[in-house]
Each structure stands twice: as C-alpha cells, then as structure tokens.
Motif scaffolding. Structure first.
Motif, short mmCIF file in Angstrom:
data_model
loop_
_atom_site.label_atom_id
_atom_site.label_comp_id
_atom_site.label_asym_id
_atom_site.label_seq_id
_atom_site.Cartn_x
_atom_site.Cartn_y
_atom_site.Cartn_z
N LYS A 120 -3.97 1.14 2.56
CA LYS A 120 -3.79 2.56 2.22
C LYS A 120 -3.40 2.75 0.76
O LYS A 120 -3.71 3.80 0.17
CB LYS A 120 -2.76 3.20 3.14
CG LYS A 120 -1.31 2.79 2.90
CD LYS A 120 -0.38 3.62 3.78
CE LYS A 120 1.08 3.29 3.52
NZ LYS A 120 1.99 4.12 4.35
N TYR A 121 -2.75 1.78 0.17
CA TYR A 121 -2.38 1.90 -1.25
C TYR A 121 -3.62 1.78 -2.14
O TYR A 121 -3.71 2.42 -3.19
CB TYR A 121 -1.34 0.86 -1.61
CG TYR A 121 -0.07 1.01 -0.81
CD1 TYR A 121 0.80 2.08 -1.05
CD2 TYR A 121 0.25 0.11 0.21
CE1 TYR A 121 1.96 2.24 -0.29
CE2 TYR A 121 1.41 0.26 0.96
CZ TYR A 121 2.26 1.33 0.71
OH TYR A 121 3.39 1.50 1.45
N HIS A 122 -4.58 0.99 -1.70
CA HIS A 122 -5.84 0.90 -2.43
C HIS A 122 -6.63 2.20 -2.29
O HIS A 122 -7.25 2.67 -3.24
CB HIS A 122 -6.67 -0.28 -1.91
CG HIS A 122 -7.97 -0.48 -2.63
ND1 HIS A 122 -8.05 -0.59 -4.00
CD2 HIS A 122 -9.25 -0.55 -2.18
CE1 HIS A 122 -9.32 -0.74 -4.37
NE2 HIS A 122 -10.06 -0.72 -3.27
N ILE A 123 -6.57 2.80 -1.10
CA ILE A 123 -7.24 4.09 -0.89
C ILE A 123 -6.63 5.15 -1.79
O ILE A 123 -7.33 5.95 -2.42
CB ILE A 123 -7.16 4.51 0.59
CG1 ILE A 123 -7.93 3.53 1.46
CG2 ILE A 123 -7.69 5.93 0.78
CD1 ILE A 123 -7.77 3.78 2.95
N SER A 124 -5.30 5.17 -1.87
CA SER A 124 -4.62 6.12 -2.74
C SER A 124 -5.03 5.92 -4.19
O SER A 124 -5.25 6.89 -4.94
CB SER A 124 -3.10 5.98 -2.60
OG SER A 124 -2.41 6.87 -3.44
N HIS A 125 -5.16 4.66 -4.60
CA HIS A 125 -5.60 4.34 -5.96
C HIS A 125 -7.02 4.87 -6.20
O HIS A 125 -7.31 5.42 -7.27
CB HIS A 125 -5.56 2.83 -6.16
CG HIS A 125 -6.18 2.38 -7.46
ND1 HIS A 125 -5.50 2.39 -8.65
CD2 HIS A 125 -7.43 1.92 -7.75
CE1 HIS A 125 -6.30 1.96 -9.62
NE2 HIS A 125 -7.46 1.66 -9.09
#
Length: 261
Positions: free
Chosen positions: A188-193
């Motif tokens: 999810k942190y990659h998606i946010s990025h």
C-alpha cells in the motif's frame, strides 16, 4: 463501464464540443484539445492548470490526464489519434513529453487545418486518411515548436493500469489503500507513492474525482435525488459530495442539474 486505461487501436477521434471534464485516465494515443472559447483546467501527470482560448493541451501516449471545472461557454476541438500514423513524430512520442502540457498557439494559423479535418470527416475524399494525417502533422508541428520537451519517465504501466482498473470498478465502495493492496497484490505504501509521484494527485482526491464524474450522467437523467446519487457513487455524506462536486465542477450539484435540465 469504461475503464480508466484504454487501448484504442488505430482509432482516430475528432470532434468539436462544449464539455470536456473527465476522470483521470490514460491510453496509448495522443490526445490534443484546442480551446476555441471559454476555459477549463487540464492536467497530464499532475502538471497543468487553467487553459483558455488560444491554448492547447496535449497528452502523449500513456500520460495520465484529466480535465475539470469547465466554464459554461467552453468550446474546444478534440483530436485523439495513434502516434504511429505520423512516423515523423514516433521518436518524440516514445522518448519525450512536454515539460508543460499547456501550450499557447495562434488559432488563426491552424483554423483552416482544423476546418479541413472537419470537412474530410464529414464527407471523406479518396485520400481522406492521407489528408487527415497531413493535417495532424501540421498541427503538431505548430504546437510542439512552442513546447519544451523533456525526457519521458518510463513507468511501470502494468501496475498503474491494474490500480486504475480496480479503482474504476470499485469507486462506489468505501475504498482504502489496504483494499487495493490486497486485490492487486502491491504494497500500500508503493500504491500511495504511485498516486502522489506518478499520477500527481492523492488517492483520496483521485477516488473522489471518479465519483463526481460518475454522478454527472445520473444527475442529467433526473431519475434520482441529489442525496441518492451522492451515496450511490460512493460518498459517505451529502456534504462531502457537495464540497467535492463544487471543487471539481465549479458549481453545485443542484446548479449542474438546473443547467442540464
């Protein structure tokens, strides 16, 4: 239901219209909007702003772009075409993008060329395709001579497409980054990025933009109340819907309904 990623094949689209607002999307074509009157706001990969008469907006293949806040008097010509029909520009489309997708142009210099495309689309001649391709080459040359081109950022398009398709399918659910991560199997942190750095807007703003766009047709149909539509497209309250609708459309849902009734 249309997806936010489109493979348009060899399709060429040309039209003059008075409403351009759409949710963030990308495709494998070049998209060019020439503003003839009024104004709107346009963005490609998070860069852009207000465009008005005498401006053009161009999105290269696989650039995520969208329009919002049309003025009531907006009038524009829209051209969408596959990049390989103009081989002289193939290298540019493949390796570069405009530093700013909003480019001023002298409408008088290209108005006859636009009129010729209109004529050929309405009553095709024997060499219609060749004439249209020649017109596109002229228009692009006039536009790109005023643009500063920079090296394209070659992104992981398969990941972005997966995210966009999932968001467009589940926009009316109480969607979170955790939901997307679990279903597209990406952290999810990659998606946010990806949203903040690649798409250019936050996840929340992106989802709300889709919801507002989906509400347009429902409001025009006039079969449901504004409150019913707000909840149907995924908002948790009428207040949130009204606030986001005004921010994206420049008017309230009721004003929009009155304008299109």
């Amino acid at each position: 239901m249309p997806l936010l990623y489109e493979n348009k094949g060899q399709y060429i689209e040309f039209r003059t219209a008075d409403g351009v607002a759409c949710e963030p999307h990308l495709h494998n074509h070049v998209e060019l909007a020439i503003i003839l009157d009024g104004f709107t706001y346009a963005y490609a990969d998070g860069i852009g702003g207000r465009i008005q008469k005498g401006d053009t907006f161009i999105a290269f293949p696989n650039q995520l772009h969208y329009f919002e806040n049309d003025s009531p008097d907006l009038l524009y010509s829209l051209l969408i075409f596959p990049p390989d029909i103009i081989p002289e520009f193939t290298s540019i489309f493949k390796n570069q993008v405009p530093q700013n997708p909003i480019i001023p142009i002298d409408l008088d210099r290209i108005s006859q060329t636009i009129d010729l495309i209109t004529c050929e689309r309405g009553k095709p001649s024997k060499f219609c395709q060749q004439i249209i391709c020649g017109c596109l080459q002229i228009i692009l040359s006039k536009i790109l001579e005023n643009a500063e081109l920079v090296e394209a950022n070659h992104r992981d398009l398969s990941t972005i497409k997966s995210i966009l398709i999932y968001c467009n399918t589940h926009y009316n659910d109480p969607l979170t980054l955790d939901d997307i991560a679990a279903n597209v199997h990406i952290n999810k942190y990659h998606i946010s990025h990806i949203f903040n750095r690649e798409i250019g807007i936050s996840f929340t703003d992106f989802i709300n933009a889709i919801r507002v766009r989906k509400s347009y047709d429902l409001i025009k149909k006039g079969e449901q109340s504004i409150t019913e539509i707000a909840f149907q497209v995924g908002f948790s309250s009428l207040r949130s819907f009204n606030r986001r609708f005004l921010a994206l459309s420049g008017c309230t849902p009721r004003e929009y309904k009155k304008r299109h009734s």
